[in-house]
Design an enzyme around this catalytic site. Structure first.
Site, PDB file in Angstrom:
ATOM      1  N   SER A  12     -20.232 -27.121 -99.119  1.00 45.66           N
ATOM      2  CA  SER A  12     -19.443 -27.297-100.341  1.00 45.66           C
ATOM      3  C   SER A  12     -20.175 -28.171-101.365  1.00 45.66           C
ATOM      4  CB  SER A  12     -18.106 -27.969 -99.997  1.00 45.66           C
ATOM      5  OG  SER A  12     -17.473 -28.356-101.202  1.00 45.66           O
ATOM      6  N   LYS A  64      -4.704 -25.884 -95.802  1.00 49.21           N
ATOM      7  CA  LYS A  64      -3.833 -26.162 -96.956  1.00 49.21           C
ATOM      8  C   LYS A  64      -2.338 -26.110 -96.620  1.00 49.21           C
ATOM      9  CE  LYS A  64      -7.020 -24.881-100.641  1.00 49.21           C
ATOM     10  NZ  LYS A  64      -7.294 -24.057-101.815  1.00 49.21           N
ATOM     11  N   ASP A 100      -5.024 -26.243-107.824  1.00 47.54           N
ATOM     12  CA  ASP A 100      -5.739 -24.960-107.948  1.00 47.54           C
ATOM     13  C   ASP A 100      -5.256 -24.137-109.152  1.00 47.54           C
ATOM     14  OD1 ASP A 100      -7.560 -25.203-105.867  1.00 47.54           O
ATOM     15  OD2 ASP A 100      -6.253 -24.268-104.387  1.00 47.54           O
ATOM     16  N   TYR A 213     -18.048 -18.580-106.173  1.00 46.13           N
ATOM     17  CA  TYR A 213     -19.049 -19.132-107.092  1.00 46.13           C
ATOM     18  C   TYR A 213     -20.444 -19.144-106.487  1.00 46.13           C
ATOM     19  CZ  TYR A 213     -17.440 -23.045-104.272  1.00 46.13           C
ATOM     20  OH  TYR A 213     -17.055 -23.819-103.222  1.00 46.13           O
ATOM     21  N   GLY A 234     -16.087 -18.490-110.196  1.00 48.70           N
ATOM     22  CA  GLY A 234     -15.136 -19.554-109.894  1.00 48.70           C
ATOM     23  C   GLY A 234     -15.648 -20.967-110.090  1.00 48.70           C
TER      24      GLY A 234
HETATM   25  P1  NAP Z   1      -7.208 -17.762 -97.721  1.00 51.94           P
HETATM   26  O1  NAP Z   1      -5.970 -18.550 -97.949  1.00 51.94           O
HETATM   27  O2  NAP Z   1      -7.832 -17.718 -96.376  1.00 51.94           O
HETATM   28  O3  NAP Z   1      -6.886 -16.246 -98.212  1.00 51.94           O
HETATM   29  C1  NAP Z   1      -7.889 -15.270 -98.238  1.00 51.94           C
HETATM   30  C2  NAP Z   1      -7.271 -13.943 -98.668  1.00 51.94           C
HETATM   31  O4  NAP Z   1      -8.350 -12.997 -98.766  1.00 51.94           O
HETATM   32  C3  NAP Z   1      -6.276 -13.356 -97.685  1.00 51.94           C
HETATM   33  O5  NAP Z   1      -5.351 -12.575 -98.382  1.00 51.94           O
HETATM   34  C4  NAP Z   1      -7.179 -12.472 -96.809  1.00 51.94           C
HETATM   35  O6  NAP Z   1      -6.509 -11.402 -96.214  1.00 51.94           O
HETATM   36  C5  NAP Z   1      -8.124 -11.935 -97.837  1.00 51.94           C
HETATM   37  N1  NAP Z   1      -9.400 -11.532 -97.243  1.00 51.94           N
HETATM   38  C6  NAP Z   1     -10.238 -12.319 -96.520  1.00 51.94           C
HETATM   39  N2  NAP Z   1     -11.342 -11.596 -96.176  1.00 51.94           N
HETATM   40  C7  NAP Z   1     -11.162 -10.365 -96.690  1.00 51.94           C
HETATM   41  C8  NAP Z   1     -11.933  -9.169 -96.660  1.00 51.94           C
HETATM   42  N3  NAP Z   1     -13.126  -9.106 -96.055  1.00 51.94           N
HETATM   43  N4  NAP Z   1     -11.438  -8.072 -97.270  1.00 51.94           N
HETATM   44  C9  NAP Z   1     -10.238  -8.123 -97.883  1.00 51.94           C
HETATM   45  N5  NAP Z   1      -9.447  -9.221 -97.947  1.00 51.94           N
HETATM   46  C10 NAP Z   1      -9.916 -10.320 -97.357  1.00 51.94           C
HETATM   47  O7  NAP Z   1      -8.374 -18.250 -98.692  1.00 51.94           O
HETATM   48  P2  NAP Z   1      -8.204 -18.828-100.160  1.00 51.94           P
HETATM   49  O8  NAP Z   1      -8.113 -20.307-100.105  1.00 51.94           O
HETATM   50  O9  NAP Z   1      -7.125 -18.059-100.832  1.00 51.94           O
HETATM   51  O10 NAP Z   1      -9.651 -18.496-100.796  1.00 51.94           O
HETATM   52  C11 NAP Z   1      -9.967 -17.173-101.221  1.00 51.94           C
HETATM   53  C12 NAP Z   1     -11.277 -17.201-102.006  1.00 51.94           C
HETATM   54  O11 NAP Z   1     -11.098 -17.988-103.201  1.00 51.94           O
HETATM   55  C13 NAP Z   1     -12.445 -17.835-101.246  1.00 51.94           C
HETATM   56  O12 NAP Z   1     -13.625 -17.112-101.561  1.00 51.94           O
HETATM   57  C14 NAP Z   1     -12.511 -19.237-101.812  1.00 51.94           C
HETATM   58  O13 NAP Z   1     -13.821 -19.786-101.754  1.00 51.94           O
HETATM   59  C15 NAP Z   1     -12.106 -18.976-103.257  1.00 51.94           C
HETATM   60  N6  NAP Z   1     -11.542 -20.191-103.883  1.00 51.94           N
HETATM   61  C16 NAP Z   1     -12.201 -20.685-104.965  1.00 51.94           C
HETATM   62  C17 NAP Z   1     -11.709 -21.823-105.592  1.00 51.94           C
HETATM   63  C18 NAP Z   1     -12.442 -22.366-106.784  1.00 51.94           C
HETATM   64  O14 NAP Z   1     -12.165 -23.503-107.192  1.00 51.94           O
HETATM   65  N7  NAP Z   1     -13.327 -21.616-107.382  1.00 51.94           N
HETATM   66  C19 NAP Z   1     -10.543 -22.463-105.129  1.00 51.94           C
HETATM   67  C20 NAP Z   1      -9.886 -21.915-104.015  1.00 51.94           C
HETATM   68  C21 NAP Z   1     -10.409 -20.771-103.400  1.00 51.94           C
HETATM   69  P3  NAP Z   1      -6.013 -11.487 -94.676  1.00 51.94           P
HETATM   70  O15 NAP Z   1      -4.836 -12.419 -94.693  1.00 51.94           O
HETATM   71  O16 NAP Z   1      -5.687 -10.090 -94.346  1.00 51.94           O
HETATM   72  O17 NAP Z   1      -7.169 -12.046 -93.896  1.00 51.94           O
END
Ligand code: NAP
Length: 270
Positions: A12, A64, A100, A213, A234
């Protein structure tokens, strides 16, 4: 001490960003460190925080929701989303907040990536980031937000969404094709090749945002730009959510320039 409470998040860039911000504000005795904790050890880590081991924390994958359930009090968007990305320790009590959605809203506004009011948003994913994206799009003036997820029940459960769309290229193209000035947000960790998207069928007014990102350039963002669509990754959201957390911990205005410069260096590292 401030922690990044997560599991498997050694790469990170948040420590570089937050430590630069702490230095810029002259907070020499503060430090921000990754605190890698498996789910089974989370309770012990929170007990250490209550006992004074840290003044606060960011919380990330996979903790979270579990941290939201364990906090003594929820504030701000943590109340709406049931997920915590920021913990503030006050008198031995854990106050959970979530920056977020405000971070994404700030990032979209900063990058002039908010479509005209009344736009339609399509969010890929149904996790914490997707919930934040739905909230941010709504606050930016979206008339409707559709969620697309590979598990239909997860898509239907995202609070604030107005429709659920199947994980299917045809269905997503239809949803985007009918939308007014659409905003497309990838809130999954999946790359372009694994998403149900045919970029050649995106309307020319579609704004594309990927919350990933790294690695830069993010494949979806690069491909959208090649087609002349406005697109951003991002990184700006990471900066905004992080600086909102910083302000909650320290009570000081965030030193945006120092934090942005440190973040740029950290994500450019191989
Ligand atoms: P999360 O709570 O684990 O949720 C991930 C989501 O993506 C779930 O709906 C999951 O579906 C789906 N998913 C995971 N792998 C997948 C795949 N190969 N194909 C299709 N769907 C998939 O994670 P999150 O916290 O929401 O984070 C999601 C993304 O946003 C990550 O890449 C994270 O790095 C990014 N993010 C960025 C920031 C920023 O500040 N830029 C902040 C937060 C998050 P299932 O439930 O079916 O597994």
């Amino acid at each position: 001490m401030l922690w990044l409470l997560g599991h498997g998040v050694q790469r990170s860039p948040s420590p570089a960003m937050q430590n630069a911000a702490l230095r810029a504000c002259g907070l020499q005795d503060w430090r921000y460190e990754i605190h890698d904790v498996a789910p089974a050890e989370l309770g012990a880590a929170l007990a250490e925080m209550r006992a004074g081991a840290a003044r606060g924390a960011n919380v990330t994958i996979p903790h979270k929701r579990a941290v939201a359930a364990a906090c003594d009090e929820l504030a701000g968007d943590a109340r709406l989303t049931g997920a915590v990305n920021t913990v503030i320790v006050r008198d031995g009590r854990l106050v959970g907040d979530n920056t977020d959605a405000l971070g994404l809203e700030g990032a979209l506004r900063h990058q002039h990536a908010v479509p005209p009011p009344g736009f339609s948003a399509v969010v890929l994913g149904a996790g914490g980031a997707a919930s934040a994206a739905v909230l941010a799009a709504t606050r930016c003036g979206a008339a409707g937000v559709s969620v697309v997820a590979r598990r239909a029940e997860a898509a239907a459960a995202v609070s604030g969404a107005t429709a659920a769309v199947g994980w299917d290229t045809e269905a997503v193209a239809a949803a985007l094709g009918q939308a007014r000035d659409p905003l497309l947000v990838n809130a999954t960790p999946a790359g372009l090749g694994d998403l149900p998207l045919d970029l050649d069928r995106l309307p020319p007014t579609c704004t594309v945002v990927d919350l990933r990102y790294r690695p830069r350039p993010v494949d979806l963002v690069a491909a959208a730009r090649e087609r002349g669509l406005p697109a951003c990754d991002g990184l700006e959201m990471l900066l905004h959510q992080g600086m909102l957390s910083f302000e909650r911990w320290t009570g000081l205005p965030a030193p945006w320039d120092a934090a942005r410069a440190a973040l740029d260096v950290a994500v450019s590292a191989p």
